[in-house]
Design an enzyme around this catalytic site. Structure first.
Site, PDB file in Angstrom:
ATOM      1  N   CYS A 127      61.285  50.727  35.806  1.00 31.59           N
ATOM      2  CA  CYS A 127      62.072  50.670  34.573  1.00 31.59           C
ATOM      3  C   CYS A 127      62.079  52.032  33.892  1.00 31.59           C
ATOM      4  O   CYS A 127      61.047  52.693  33.796  1.00 31.59           O
ATOM      5  CB  CYS A 127      61.508  49.617  33.614  1.00 31.59           C
ATOM      6  SG  CYS A 127      62.047  47.952  33.978  1.00 31.59           S
ATOM      7  N   HIS A 128      63.248  52.433  33.406  1.00 29.36           N
ATOM      8  CA  HIS A 128      63.365  53.707  32.707  1.00 29.36           C
ATOM      9  C   HIS A 128      62.944  53.558  31.243  1.00 29.36           C
ATOM     10  O   HIS A 128      63.288  52.551  30.605  1.00 29.36           O
ATOM     11  CB  HIS A 128      64.813  54.203  32.745  1.00 29.36           C
ATOM     12  CG  HIS A 128      65.302  54.530  34.118  1.00 29.36           C
ATOM     13  ND1 HIS A 128      65.731  53.572  35.003  1.00 29.36           N
ATOM     14  CD2 HIS A 128      65.435  55.720  34.762  1.00 29.36           C
ATOM     15  CE1 HIS A 128      66.106  54.153  36.140  1.00 29.36           C
ATOM     16  NE2 HIS A 128      65.930  55.451  36.017  1.00 29.36           N
ATOM     17  N   GLU A 171      63.618  44.374  29.760  1.00 32.81           N
ATOM     18  CA  GLU A 171      62.917  44.446  28.470  1.00 32.81           C
ATOM     19  C   GLU A 171      62.940  43.098  27.761  1.00 32.81           C
ATOM     20  O   GLU A 171      61.916  42.653  27.204  1.00 32.81           O
ATOM     21  CB  GLU A 171      63.556  45.523  27.587  1.00 32.81           C
ATOM     22  CG  GLU A 171      63.203  46.943  27.953  1.00 32.81           C
ATOM     23  CD  GLU A 171      63.883  47.444  29.220  1.00 32.81           C
ATOM     24  OE1 GLU A 171      63.510  48.528  29.700  1.00 32.81           O
ATOM     25  OE2 GLU A 171      64.808  46.760  29.728  1.00 32.81           O
ATOM     26  N   ASP A 209      47.792  31.767  24.968  1.00 33.09           N
ATOM     27  CA  ASP A 209      46.437  32.202  24.641  1.00 33.09           C
ATOM     28  C   ASP A 209      45.975  31.650  23.297  1.00 33.09           C
ATOM     29  O   ASP A 209      44.799  31.262  23.136  1.00 33.09           O
ATOM     30  CB  ASP A 209      46.382  33.733  24.617  1.00 33.09           C
ATOM     31  CG  ASP A 209      45.026  34.253  24.223  1.00 33.09           C
ATOM     32  OD1 ASP A 209      44.063  34.065  25.000  1.00 33.09           O
ATOM     33  OD2 ASP A 209      44.906  34.841  23.120  1.00 33.09           O
TER      34      ASP A 209
END
Length: 302
Positions: A63-64, A99, A113
């Site tokens: 990924c950029h 993203e 969590d």
């Protein structure tokens, strides 16, 4: 990493979703009432999701790094399921779907969590991309019906002293966009010959004419001067976009004198003669420039 230096900056958007399933209504009640021992599930997971969006390129190797210019994380409780929606925007050369999905996944994992001390049966469901916008994938359409012509304006090529590469490249790139009727001709750098060629192609009902060569500053570079009087509707933004794109890659792009516009119902564009410049102009303008044909028919800009 994939080379994206040839791409344009455009507005790109993506929306991804994830689902977290709990086992009891009491868990949902604790979430709603902000009574989960580890803290406010919505706020903690939103913060984690936003950090994940911005850090995607740090953990996904291909990924950029890119500017995240908008991000939103939304929640919707449906029975025993918590549905997460993550929306990301950028103005850049590549999309933000990873993203958005990374943000959705980390938001869901943070919720897991936080809930595991009170619910041992929490599950993370599907993480998926719902929608993406921007880039070339947003420019869809059938271009096979358009008739195109490539005109190489070059004394040397016309005289058999050089091989044509620029015209061939334009024809290949147009064919890659689905265009089928593409002619190619080579003519010398003569104003009257250039005008005659364009007028002939317009009279034949050609939809798109691209001339390559003769847009510079030498005495024989007369293509823009020959074409400009034939244009009934000037479209300066086309060449402005091409020169701006080129200027970011080569300091002399500003010296090109190319013009573009409609001669009757034919879109005429003048490209430089170098193979590299032609490649940059095609990258800069296509497929977005095809939109002019929809607008010409009254379809608007939507």
């Amino acid at each position: 990493m994939v080379n994206i230096t040839h791409k344009n900056n455009t507005l790109r958007k993506a929306i991804a979703t994830a689902v977290v399933r709990v086992s009891a209504a009491e868990t949902i009640g604790a979430i709603r009432n902000r009574a989960v021992p580890k803290g406010d599930v919505f706020e903690f997971s939103r913060a984690a999701g936003l950090l994940a969006i911005k850090k995607t390129s740090d953990v996904i190797p291909d990924c950029h790094p890119l500017p995240v210019e908008y991000a939103a994380i939304r929640y919707d409780i449906r029975g025993l399921e918590l549905h997460i929606s993550v929306e990301v925007h950028t103005i850049y050369k590549t999309g933000v779907e990873v993203e958005a999905m990374h943000g959705a996944a980390i938001t869901a994992l943070t919720i897991y969590d936080m809930l595991k001390p009170i619910d041992k049966s929490v599950e993370i469901g599907t993480v998926r991309l719902e929608r993406k916008e921007g880039g070339k994938s947003s420019h869809t359409g059938a271009y096979a019906h358009l008739r195109a012509a490539v005109v190489v304006c070059s004394d040397r090529v016309a005289g058999g002293l050089s091989e044509d590469k620029s015209g061939q490249q334009i024809r290949e790139r147009l064919a890659a966009w689905g265009m089928e009727a593409i002619t190619l001709e080579v003519i010398p750098d003569e104003r009257e010959v250039i005008q005659g060629s364009v007028q002939k192609l317009c009279a034949a009902g050609t939809d798109l004419v691209i001339l390559t060569g003769g847009t510079g500053l030498s005495e024989r570079d007369v293509t823009p001067d020959a074409v400009r009087p034939l244009l009934e509707t000037d479209i300066p933004g086309i060449m402005e976009a091409a020169r701006s794109y080129g200027q970011q890659r080569m300091a002399f792009s500003m010296l090109s004198r190319g013009v573009a516009g409609f001669a009757g119902n034919t879109l005429v564009m003048t490209f430089p003669g170098s193979e590299k410049a032609v490649r940059e102009y095609m990258d800069a303008l296509f497929p977005a420039v095809f939109h002019v044909f929809h607008v010409r028919k009254g379809a608007g800009h939507s």
